[in-house]
Motif scaffolding. Structure first.
Motif: not given
Length: 339
Positions: A28-32, A56-61, A83-86, A92-98
């Motif tokens: 699974a790919k999880v985007a936070v 994946v961690l997504y934030d404007i900061d 694998h961890v991505v910020g 970067a959230c593309a294709g996330a399962d959750v």
């Protein structure tokens, strides 16, 4: 607002040293969304539980999200492979399962909770269409408060079907409830089955009538080891602490993050592993105990599809009345924001 984000990558693959046969790699790919304390704790819990192959961690900061991702990635050696991505790029959230949304407005001096809710709902209305564009097939888990109204707003502005948008609702409240019951009765918390329903907030409803310990109705369990009975006064005190314990934590350290991070990660795990686990998540309720068209929590089947069947949990007349009152309170709040 720290819509909780950053740039980046900081991705590293790793594995837990030791053991003869490594566990199967999660898929699974999880985007936070949101790299603040809740988002980072949630990502940490998901990684520790081995619930995703990519987080994946997504934030404007940009600086903050890169730092959070690097800090997590540097510990991958001690976790199941992932694998961890910020990133501060929503792509970067593309294709996330959750996709788990923890981002929200931050309270400023002189603001009321209602002002804060208005800003957070405005952010949700802006953010959800963007997220759905890059991750149209994901299950969305809303964490940001007021979570029930935020979940309702996310559902309405996303165009997604009911089951694809759920909130953490009273999952944490129910965990607090079970903990306090276990402490009072003197049993392991894992042997307590009890739910909080309704709003994640002041009108939350403790479902005492369906609570059990080891299969025995809670209110029929005799006092153990000379402990006090669960009198109405004791039950009222427990219910009050369930609702108000967060205030004590916030007063002491500024925010809650560990328990909600763990609770949220458990919802994620139920989705990615298709567990069909019963959890009191917040989802759109229609035709349940006389309640229609509002997101609130009742015991719900959670699976790969998201929020499924609502269980017809036994309730007393008083509990049903309290649940309807909770729904009315949420309806009133939603109307304030033209939802």
């Amino acid at each position: 607002m720290t819509h909780e984000a950053g740039e980046g990558s900081g991705g590293l693959d790793g594995f837990v040293d030791g053991g003869s046969t490594p566990p199967p790699r999660p898929t699974a790919k999880v985007a936070v969304v949101g790299a603040g304390s809740v988002g980072a704790t949630l990502a940490y819990a998901v990684l520790m539980r081995g619930a995703a192959r990519e987080v994946v961690l997504y934030d404007i900061d940009r600086a903050k999200v890169r730092a959070q991702a690097l800090d997590l990635a540097h510990g991958i050696q001690f976790m199941p492979m992932a694998h961890v991505v910020g990133s501060d790029d929503i792509a970067a959230c593309a294709g996330a399962d959750v996709v788990v949304v923890t981002a929200g407005a931050k309270m400023k001096p002189g603001q009321t909770r209602l002002d804060l809710a208005a800003q957070t709902i405005g952010l949700t209305r802006t953010l959800m269409p963007q997220l759905v564009e890059v991750a149209p097939d994901a299950v969305y888990v809303m964490v940001t408060n007021p979570v029930d109204v935020v979940t309702y707003a996310a559902l309405r502005c996303s165009g997604l079907p009911r089951e694809k948008v759920l909130g953490t609702g009273t999952v944490l409240d129910s965990s607090r409830f079970r903990y306090l019951i276990a402490q009072h009765v003197g049993v392991a918390v894992q042997n307590v089955h009890a739910y909080i329903a309704g709003e994640h907030g002041d009108t939350a409803v403790p479902l005492w009538s369906s609570a059990t310990i080891g299969g025995v109705p809670l209110l029929d369990v005799p006092p153990l080891d000379g402990r006090e009975r669960l009198t109405p006064e004791v039950r009222d005190a427990i219910a009050h602490e369930v609702v108000h314990s967060a205030y004590e934590i916030i007063a002491g350290k500024g925010a809650t993050n560990y328990a909600i991070g763990l609770a949220s990660s458990r919802v994620v795990e139920a989705v990615v592993n298709d567990e069909r686990r019963v959890m009191p998540v917040s989802s759109l309720v229609s035709g349940y105990r006389g309640i229609d068209d509002m997101c609130l929590s009742v015991p719900t089947m959670v699976s790969h599809a998201g929020a499924g069947t609502l269980l017809p949990t036994p309730m007393t007349d008083d509990e049903v009345a309290a649940l309807r009152h909770s729904a009315d309170t949420l309806h009133d709040l939603a109307r304030r924001f033209d939802l």
